[in-house]
Write an enzyme that holds these catalytic residues in place. Structure first.
Site, PDB file in Angstrom:
ATOM      1  N   ASP A   8       0.893  -1.161   0.000  1.00 17.61           N
ATOM      2  CA  ASP A   8       0.000   0.000   0.000  1.00 17.61           C
ATOM      3  C   ASP A   8       0.930   1.209   0.000  1.00 17.61           C
ATOM      4  O   ASP A   8       1.533   1.542   1.019  1.00 17.61           O
ATOM      5  CB  ASP A   8      -0.887  -0.028   1.251  1.00 17.61           C
ATOM      6  N   LYS A  71       2.835  11.131  -3.617  1.00 17.33           N
ATOM      7  CA  LYS A  71       1.828  10.421  -4.420  1.00 17.33           C
ATOM      8  C   LYS A  71       0.999  11.396  -5.262  1.00 17.33           C
ATOM      9  O   LYS A  71       0.535  11.058  -6.342  1.00 17.33           O
ATOM     10  CB  LYS A  71       0.925   9.635  -3.469  1.00 17.33           C
ATOM     11  N   GLU A 170      -7.260   0.482  -4.565  1.00 25.65           N
ATOM     12  CA  GLU A 170      -7.268   0.401  -3.100  1.00 25.65           C
ATOM     13  C   GLU A 170      -8.598  -0.116  -2.538  1.00 25.65           C
ATOM     14  O   GLU A 170      -8.586  -0.994  -1.674  1.00 25.65           O
ATOM     15  CB  GLU A 170      -6.903   1.768  -2.500  1.00 25.65           C
ATOM     16  N   ASP A 193     -12.861   5.688   2.528  1.00 24.02           N
ATOM     17  CA  ASP A 193     -11.423   5.742   2.827  1.00 24.02           C
ATOM     18  C   ASP A 193     -10.997   7.161   3.198  1.00 24.02           C
ATOM     19  O   ASP A 193     -10.922   8.046   2.338  1.00 24.02           O
ATOM     20  CB  ASP A 193     -10.629   5.241   1.596  1.00 24.02           C
TER      21      ASP A 193
HETATM   22  P1  ADP Z   1      -2.913   7.334   3.703  1.00 30.42           P
HETATM   23  O1  ADP Z   1      -3.842   6.331   3.119  1.00 30.42           O
HETATM   24  O2  ADP Z   1      -3.225   8.735   3.288  1.00 30.42           O
HETATM   25  O3  ADP Z   1      -1.488   6.989   3.511  1.00 30.42           O
HETATM   26  P2  ADP Z   1      -3.524   6.381   6.419  1.00 30.42           P
HETATM   27  O4  ADP Z   1      -4.625   5.477   6.074  1.00 30.42           O
HETATM   28  O5  ADP Z   1      -2.298   5.767   6.960  1.00 30.42           O
HETATM   29  O6  ADP Z   1      -3.171   7.388   5.273  1.00 30.42           O
HETATM   30  O7  ADP Z   1      -4.096   7.425   7.490  1.00 30.42           O
HETATM   31  C1  ADP Z   1      -3.286   8.346   8.114  1.00 30.42           C
HETATM   32  C2  ADP Z   1      -4.137   9.277   8.956  1.00 30.42           C
HETATM   33  O8  ADP Z   1      -4.847   8.500   9.925  1.00 30.42           O
HETATM   34  C3  ADP Z   1      -3.304  10.271   9.712  1.00 30.42           C
HETATM   35  O9  ADP Z   1      -3.924  11.525   9.637  1.00 30.42           O
HETATM   36  C4  ADP Z   1      -3.351   9.749  11.140  1.00 30.42           C
HETATM   37  O10 ADP Z   1      -3.259  10.777  12.095  1.00 30.42           O
HETATM   38  C5  ADP Z   1      -4.720   9.137  11.166  1.00 30.42           C
HETATM   39  N1  ADP Z   1      -4.864   8.141  12.238  1.00 30.42           N
HETATM   40  C6  ADP Z   1      -4.120   7.026  12.427  1.00 30.42           C
HETATM   41  N2  ADP Z   1      -4.534   6.358  13.511  1.00 30.42           N
HETATM   42  C7  ADP Z   1      -5.571   7.064  14.019  1.00 30.42           C
HETATM   43  C8  ADP Z   1      -6.418   6.895  15.153  1.00 30.42           C
HETATM   44  N3  ADP Z   1      -6.278   5.864  15.987  1.00 30.42           N
HETATM   45  N4  ADP Z   1      -7.397   7.806  15.351  1.00 30.42           N
HETATM   46  C9  ADP Z   1      -7.545   8.854  14.528  1.00 30.42           C
HETATM   47  N5  ADP Z   1      -6.776   9.069  13.458  1.00 30.42           N
HETATM   48  C10 ADP Z   1      -5.791   8.184  13.201  1.00 30.42           C
HETATM   49 MG    MG Z   2      -4.539   4.817   2.136  1.00 30.44          MG
END
Ligand code: ADP
Ligand code: MG
Length: 642
Positions: A8, A71, A170, A193
């Site tokens: 991912d 990205k 995704e 998402d």
């Molecule tokens: P991406 O798909 O954009 O790479 P992610 O799916 O990894 O991102 O999501 C990252 C976001 O999720 C960040 O803003 C992070 O702060 C938030 N995040 C991660 N864990 C938690 C949580 N337990 N509660 C709230 N927000 C969270």
């Molecule tokens: Mg993602």
């Protein structure tokens, strides 16, 4: 063939996952971290890059030399960079339909090259964890990515030394991770998402195991970062009113950046903690040499600060549904993906908007299952970690492509029965056809002949009654001490592992002496061959049954003949002549039925043989009783009783 990892490659975080023995899991790096921030720092001209957590830590201190959200630039043209979503802290160049480049310490990097740095780290982490080279990957991209963006992703993979076996959407990967490919034939799923910097809602339709994206809608500049900014602003205010430094953007000077960096980190951490706690403490000791900052933040306050951001996703959900020409109630499931969906407020609002019911929820006196539940609305499915679902799904897709999982997904049952050959050439089934794997089953066997010193374990696969009509998977011998027939006990155990490989164990119960032999795959057989085998077993069912009955009757007849002859020989002198004639007639009848066995089909008339054997049994009864009395008499005499 080497294994295929799933990656991912996220805007905010990237992950690598693998399927091991049928179970997908995210691979941690040597520090035990499963999420790698998609951040690359270039410390100096020609210097090696720093990737992930350490790069993220210097992001605010070295904004011009640290690339995040790369990205957004993948497969984009120079003319795109004027767009608001492309505003970043590092210098970006490009014009017209030319490529976009990122200027770092005098070198022009393409977005693919930066992404390749992230992929290289994930590849190295996977290799360290698996202990083998990793050269093949499935990489995911947003459903809205166009050809240029997908191709750029493939190029990034190649630069990192990976063969990109497939690019997967995704939302599709997430649905795979949830096992939704096994839902009823036609199912509709919404994938919500909300990541760090992007949001999208995709509607998928599942048709006989294949997903199709019906619609996707979102905002590439809406995500968890926006919530963080609100918390940062709130904390800056609190710091100011507690007598701390002014960190508001207007007064931002380079020397305040390290402070702001700490506040930003603390804000995100507090936001994350508030997903599982209702109140938390934000503590920034020595924010300046003479100022310590602490304050409390509640979940309610966080929700107040950020609710409108979450609510902005609603319009996209509605739009996506209308593009798919669906009402929310027509959905079977809504699944949540992206770290930010761990926030309880997000779950609550999404559930409300889609009219979701929790599976098994009790309404009135009705338990919501099956039909009633369906009539009420989609199920909000939150069974998989939202920030891992996409990577896990990519790993599952990788395993399917590698061939390892196809068997498990499509043939997660034994296609044909498995067993061993027993006395008389019969098939003794140990694992019946259509048993779900992995599976373990066994049985105890004994010898049919006196003083046998070993047993041949002949492993068979097929549906026919006779060993010779089935397929032979292999054979081996287990030795044991000589003993009268029926005394040795040999346990035979079949185990089919998740890869469909059959392991056969044979153990002499008395001594514990055992052998384990791995057979060729029990599951990986040609579909056409399986079909043929099953058809033949049906076509020959009648003959096969007769053959089995014949063999069983023959074994029984053989035993009776031997026993009768032995006893007759022993007491011949004491037998009444008429009775002797009767015995001979019965013996002859059994012999003659046996001699009628067709040499080609190796079968005879089992009913007639059974009848003849039963008649012989009947006739020998007085002889058997007489023999028994004699034995008793001899025993008592020996003991001096008589
Ligand atoms: P991406 O798909 O954009 O790479 P992610 O799916 O990894 O991102 O999501 C990252 C976001 O999720 C960040 O803003 C992070 O702060 C938030 N995040 C991660 N864990 C938690 C949580 N337990 N509660 C709230 N927000 C969270
Ligand atoms: Mg993602």
């Amino acid at each position: 063939m080497s294994r295929i990892v799933g990656i991912d490659l996220g805007t905010t975080n990237s992950l690598v996952a693998i399927v091991d023995s049928g179970i997908p899991y995210v691979i941690a790096d040597p520090e035990g971290q499963r999420l790698t921030p998609s951040v690359v720092h270039v410390p100096g001209p020609g210097a090696a890059t720093i990737v992930g957590h350490p790069a993220n830590r210097v992001r605010i201190l070295k904004p011009a030399e640290t690339v995040y959200s790369v990205k957004r630039f993948m497969g984009r043209r120079g003319s795109d960079i004027a767009r608001e979503e492309m505003l970043v802290t590092y210098p970006v160049a490009g014009s017209g339909s030319g490529p976009v480049t990122l200027q770092l310490h005098g070198r022009a990097w393409t977005p693919e090259e930066i992404s390749a740095e992230i992929l290289r780290k994930l590849k190295a982490d996977a290799e360290a964890s698996l202990g083998e080279p990793v050269t093949r990957a499935v990489i995911t991209v947003p459903a809205y990515f166009n050809d240029a963006q997908r191709n750029a992703t493939i190029r990034a993979g190649e630069l990192a030394g990976l063969t990109v076996e497939r690019i997967v959407n995704e939302p599709t990967a997430a649905a795979l991770a949830y096992g939704l490919d096994k839902l009823k034939d036609k199912a509709r799923i919404a994938v919500y998402d909300l990541g760090g910097g992007t949001f999208d809602l995709s509607v998928l339709e599942l048709n006989q195991g294949v997903f199709q994206v019906l619609s996707t809608h979102g905002d590439t500049r809406l995500g968890g970062d926006d919530l963080d900014k609100r918390v940062v602003a709130h904390l800056c205010q609190e710091i100011r009113s507690a007598g701390g430094p002014d960190l508001s953007p207007a007064t931002n000077t380079p020397d305040l950046l390290p402070l702001l960096s700490r506040v930003r980190e603390a804000a995100e951490r507090a936001k994350i903690r508030l997903s599982s706690e209702t109140e938390t403490e934000v503590s920034l000791p020595f924010l300046t040499p003479d100022f310590n900052f602490t304050c409390r933040l509640s979940r309610a306050r966080l929700e107040e600060l950020t609710r409108d951001i979450v609510e902005r996703t609603r319009a996209h959900c509605l739009r996506s549904l209308s593009d798919a020409k669906l009402e929310a109630s027509a959905l079977d499931q809504v699944i949540l993906v992206g770290g930010q969906t761990r926030m309880p407020l997000v779950r609550k609002l999404v559930s409300e908007w889609f009219g979701c019911v929790e599976f098994g929820e009790v309404r009135g006196d009705l338990r919501l299952g099956d039909e009633y539940h369906k009539a009420k609305g989609p199920e909000l499915n939150t069974g998989v970690n939202p920030d891992e679902a996409v990577a896990l799904g990519a790993a599952i897709q990788g395993e399917i492509l590698a061939g390892g999982f196809r068997n498990l997904l499509l043939l997660d049952v034994t296609p044909l029965s498995l067993g061993i050959e027993t006395f008389g050439g019969l098939m003794n089934v140990i694992i019946p056809r259509n048993t779900t794997i992995p599976v373990k089953a066994g049985e105890l066997f004994t010898t049919a002949v006196d003083n046998q010193r070993s047993m041949l374990i002949h492993v068979l696969q097929g549906e026919r009654e006779r060993a010779m009509d089935n397929w032979s998977l292999g054979r081996f011998e287990l030795e044991f001490e000589a003993a009268p027939k029926g005394v040795p006990r040999v346990g035979v155990q079949f185990e089919i592992d998740a890869n469909g490989v059959l392991h056969v164990l044979a153990r002499d119960v008395k001594t514990g002496h055992q052998k384990v032999v791995q057979m060729k795959s029990a599951v990986d057989v040609d579909d056409a061959d399986v079909q043929k085998m099953v058809e033949e077993s049906v076509a020959n069912a009648f003959d096969d049954l007769r053959a089995r009955q014949w063999i069983e009757a023959k074994i029984r007849a053989g035993e009776t003949l031997i026993a009768t002859r032995k006893t007759m020989a022993e007491y011949d002198a004491e037998l009444d002549p008429d009775y002797r004639t009767q015995l001979h007639q019965a013996l002859d009848e059994v012999e003659s039925v046996l001699s009628l066995e067709n040499p080609k089909t190796k079968t005879g008339d089992p009913a007639r043989l059974k009848a003849a054997t039963a008649a012989l049994d009947e006739v020998t009864k007085p002889l058997a009783e007489y023999a028994m009395d004699k034995v008793m008499e001899a025993m008592l005499r020996k003991k001096g009783v008589l």
